[in-house]
Design a protein around this motif. Structure first.
Motif, short mmCIF file in Angstrom:
data_model
loop_
_atom_site.label_atom_id
_atom_site.label_comp_id
_atom_site.label_asym_id
_atom_site.label_seq_id
_atom_site.Cartn_x
_atom_site.Cartn_y
_atom_site.Cartn_z
N PHE A 333 23.30 53.67 37.29
CA PHE A 333 22.24 53.88 36.14
C PHE A 333 22.65 54.59 34.97
CE2 PHE A 333 18.24 56.34 35.02
CZ PHE A 333 17.41 55.00 35.03
N GLY A 334 22.03 54.20 33.89
CA GLY A 334 22.12 54.99 32.69
C GLY A 334 20.78 54.86 31.66
N ALA A 335 20.53 55.67 31.07
CA ALA A 335 19.23 55.65 30.32
C ALA A 335 19.50 56.56 28.95
CB ALA A 335 18.07 55.95 31.06
N PHE A 336 19.34 56.23 27.89
CA PHE A 336 19.32 57.01 26.52
C PHE A 336 17.71 57.10 26.23
CE2 PHE A 336 23.83 55.54 26.31
CZ PHE A 336 24.38 56.55 25.80
N LYS A 337 17.44 58.20 25.82
CA LYS A 337 16.13 58.53 25.54
C LYS A 337 16.06 59.38 24.20
CE LYS A 337 11.56 60.57 26.99
NZ LYS A 337 10.92 61.35 28.23
N ALA A 338 15.39 58.97 23.34
CA ALA A 338 15.44 59.38 21.93
C ALA A 338 13.78 60.36 21.73
CB ALA A 338 15.44 58.64 21.00
#
Length: 805
Positions: A333-338
């Motif tokens: 699982f991977g997530a980028f959040k800006a």
């Protein structure tokens, strides 16, 4: 608002004396500008330039801090104050009651409790099970049901990002680690119903986890007979980059080797998580959340004996096994959040995430069984052994199940503060789900030399008068290969406002969600559906001498079908399955008061759910098997009570009670109990310490649940099988000794530790025989089917060592 040329910025992280961030600290300047720290203790405040400005940091549990600054125009000044507690405490263990959470009907749990009270369950679920309305009757599982819902009806978020669990797990034995790593947690919020529109579409609950933003280098480690964990947090010199990394290893052999089924078992569960943050500027932060987990469960059963029945008619099941099971669940699982803080009023978030799971479930197990009478003659050398066989047979089960799923999300969230008392929140989300599934399961049952055919096998058999020419068939035979795609579009908009009606403080929240999805795939007729769910909350705090809060929440809640809900018991995907619909009403009150000169709170909630388009299901251990038909209606109502406070000075404990009734009507045949109809629930989380030895602490985690329906045999009518399992009774206790406590000063080897403790834990103190499901054994002689309970773990002892550097 003043222009940039006339203002300066002061920012930082507010810490307590143990260098932990403090949320909801009021930061107020003498010119009436102010803000509040977030869950990571961060604050940012615009102040006038070229003038003396006094700033006060205040919090109900800490002493005030004041500072006077004079900054140049455009200057960016960092100040990280340390706030001391107002009162002396043995330990900072608090069930926080933030005002905003109170009016929203959200329970907040201190992460210190999660790290202190581990228990047999390896995550936050060990604490959730003591809350009213939350039911966990399997200490080997992290799955929980809330107010009559099932395991699939709960939302879980980590830092605003939805997380998922593996799909093929059918037994609590196969489960390892909860996704949530308690060593990384900063805040835990839980709502058992009536939650806001900004959250997703589920019928039961929301668990909203926040991982912390590190402010200093630190290491946490925990080691026990069930495994170990280590967490490392770092911060760069300029405070722009921070990292939080956790590694966990879990081996459930200590628990599984205590079960009735003996054999060689190898349960290995490993995962690694990281949360990274880089602050490009005060306005723009980029975060990454990553997780890799590998769960392996290898099992070669050898034998089992289960005694059941009554004192007058004791019966035993003896089973001898051949074969093995090999299951593996690998997830990434991977997530980028800006995060973009456009102004003091506008905050924008953008998230991209992907979840990939590869799962396999392989087993071939031959079980040869005897069902017979037990010797009850006290003093006989054969006491407890089976003397006379009433039934004999065998069962061969086979599975080659493989699933590969990829779920990707693109999401935008935003918040606009209209003024000091109201704000607007919105979200837009697109999800793509890609499932590749092969299902091969069959079961052959032999009783006294006769192969049992399924009841729906309609070829006549007139033996011995006529030869039978029909084929030999398995009692169950499921074969399916599915390639399914689901595209989802979701949007939400909600408005919140605080105000007054006369002198009474009030809170409003109103919102609406829309969810549209399309199911497609190989040999599947594409199907599209759309649902809209309005929701609202209202809370009032009367201007009374007593500190009392009343709230009401409700609305329409939908659960659009996920892959498992689209697949029926034969493995066939039915794209026409509709979203289950529920109308929620929740009435709640909170009374905060002082007793024994210490704070307490009594929380009460009454609720009702009316459900339509229900997709009936059965529960086998932790596996849910849906009928994939919306052919039922249901209801659930109940009452939840919780009293929490400092029953022992300096510690936090609570007592909870829940009453629930939930029934369903399938095909208009009348209402029967749903599989999750757990009528009464009592939960206790109690902490204490030895007055003369304050470094010696203890906890008691106690749960009592009345039994749920025990299920029914394959092909059986659930209306004919409403017998309940026995009540679930379990008490876990732990004893911890602090060698080094937070805040202690030492000149010897202990100076290298912020905290260090050793512990001794007893799981299932009273050695209660709890069961999670039944094994159905058929007796060809009497043509009866026996419901034989599958018992959970007996009393187990564990040792623990915890350290913080």
């Amino acid at each position: 608002m003043l222009g940039l040329a006339q203002t300066a910025t002061i920012k930082g992280v507010v810490l307590d004396e143990f260098k932990m961030p403090i949320a909801e600290v009021n930061v107020q300047s003498n010119n009436n500008d102010g803000t509040i720290t977030d869950v990571s203790g961060f604050y940012l405040l615009k102040i006038p330039a070229n003038t003396n400005v006094k700033i006060r940091f205040s919090h109900i549990n800490h002493k005030n801090v004041e500072i006077t600054v004079n900054l140049q125009a455009g200057e960016d000044f960092e100040f990280n104050p340390v706030m001391l507690v107002n009162v002396e405490q043995i330990e900072t263990v608090v069930l926080t009651g933030k005002t905003r959470k109170n009016v929203e009907g959200v329970t907040s749990i201190s992460p210190q409790i999660l790290r202190t009270i581990k228990g047999a369950q390896p995550g936050v679920e060990n604490i959730l099970k003591t809350l009213p309305g939350v039911n966990i009757s399997n200490e080997l599982s992290t799955q929980y049901s809330v107010r009559g819902g099932n395991f699939d009806e709960n939302l879980v978020y980590v830092n605003g990002i939805e997380v998922y669990r593996p799909f093929l797990i059918r037994s609590g034995n196969q489960e390892g680690l909860s996704f949530v790593n308690t060593d990384l947690v900063e805040n835990v919020d839980f709502s058992a119903g009536g939650f806001q529109a900004k959250y997703g579409d589920r019928l039961s609950s929301v668990l909203d986890i926040t991982y912390r933003n590190p402010v200093d280098f630190g290491v946490r480690a925990d080691l026990s007979l069930l495994g170990g964990s280590v967490a490392v947090e770092t911060v760069s010199k300029d405070s722009k980059f921070s990292s939080l990394t956790g590694l966990r290893y879990r081996d459930n052999s200590l628990l599984l080797n205590s079960l009735e089924t003996e054999g060689a078992v190898e349960p290995v569960f490993v995962d690694a998580q990281t949360y990274l943050t880089y602050k490009f500027s005060n306005k723009f932060h980029l975060n990454f959340l990553g997780n890799i987990s590998l769960n392996q469960y290898n099992f070669e059963p050898s034998n089992r004996q289960t005694n059941f029945g009554t004192l007058q008619n004791p019966v035993a099941l003896l089973v001898f096994y051949d074969g093995q099971e090999k299951s593996q669940y690998q997830t990434i699982f991977g997530a980028f959040k800006a995060d973009y803080y456009a102004s003091d009023k506008l905050t924008l978030n953008f998230t991209v995430s992907a979840y990939h799971t590869q799962e396999q479930e392989y087993f071939d197990i031959l079980a040869r069984y005897r069902l017979g009478e037990v010797n009850t003659n006290i003093g006989d050398e054969n006491l407890g052994e089976v003397e006379f066989s009433e039934g004999i047979g065998s069962q061969l089960t086979h599975a080659r199940n493989d699933l590969d799923a990829l779920i990707t999300n693109i999401q935008h969230d935003g918040e606009y503060k209209i003024d000091e008392s109201s704000n607007l929140e919105w979200s837009i989300r697109y999800t793509r789900e890609d499932f590749r599934d092969r299902l091969v399961e069959w079961e052959v049952i032999d009783s006294a030399g006769f192969s049992i055919r399924p009841p729906n096998f309609n070829i006549p058999n007139n033996q011995p008068y006529e030869p039978f020419t029909g084929p030999l068939v398995a009692f169950q035979n499921i074969r399916a290969t599915n390639f399914v795609n689901v595209d989802r579009f979701q949007a939400a908009l909600q408005w919140s406002k605080r105000g007054y009606i006369g002198k009474h403080e009030v809170y409003y929240n109103a919102g609406v969600r829309a969810h549209s999805w399309t199911v497609s795939g190989d040999n599947i007729n594409s199907n599209n559906q759309t649902v809209v769910s309005p929701r609202a909350q209202f809370a009032i705090k009367p201007d009374w001498d007593a500190d009392v809060l009343f709230r009401v929440a409700g609305g329409m809640y939908y659960q659009p079908p996920f892959y498992r809900e689209l697949r029926d018991s034969t493995g066939t995907v039915r794209p026409e399955v509709k979203a289950q619909q529920s109308f929620h009403v929740v009435l709640g009150s909170e009374h905060s008061f002082t007793m024994w000169d210490r704070p307490f709170k009594l929380v009460a909630e009454a609720y009702y759910k009316g459900l339509t388009d229900v997709n009936p299901y059965t529960i086998e251990n932790v596996r849910i098997r849906y009928r994939a038909r919306n052919n039922a209606e249901a209801y659930a109502y109940g009452l939840d009570l919780r009293l929490n406070g400092e029953f022992v000075p300096g510690t936090e404990s609570w007592f909870s009670f829940g009453y629930l009734k939930t029934e369903e009507n399938i095909d208009n045949r009348g209402f029967i109990a749903r599989p999750t109809d757990q009528r009464l629930k009592f939960g206790v989380l109690f902490q204490d310490y030895v007055p003369n030895i304050p470094d010696l602490r203890m906890y008691l985690n106690l749960v009592y649940n009345t039994g749920v329906p025990g299920g029914s045999p394959s092909f059986a009518d659930p209306y004919d099988f409403q017998i309940r399992l026995r009540d679930y009774r379990r008490a876990d206790a732990g004893f911890l000794y602090d060698i080094v406590k937070l805040g202690d000063l030492h000149n010897n080897w202990r100076r290298h530790f912020k905290s260090l403790s050793v512990g001794f834990e007893i799981y299932n103190i009273f050695n209660n025989q709890n069961s999670i499901t039944n094994t159905w054994v058929r007796d060809v002689n009497s043509k009866a089917q026996y419901a034989i309970p599958n018992f959970l773990t007996p009393r187990v002892f564990n040792l623990r060592l915890s350290a913080q550097l």
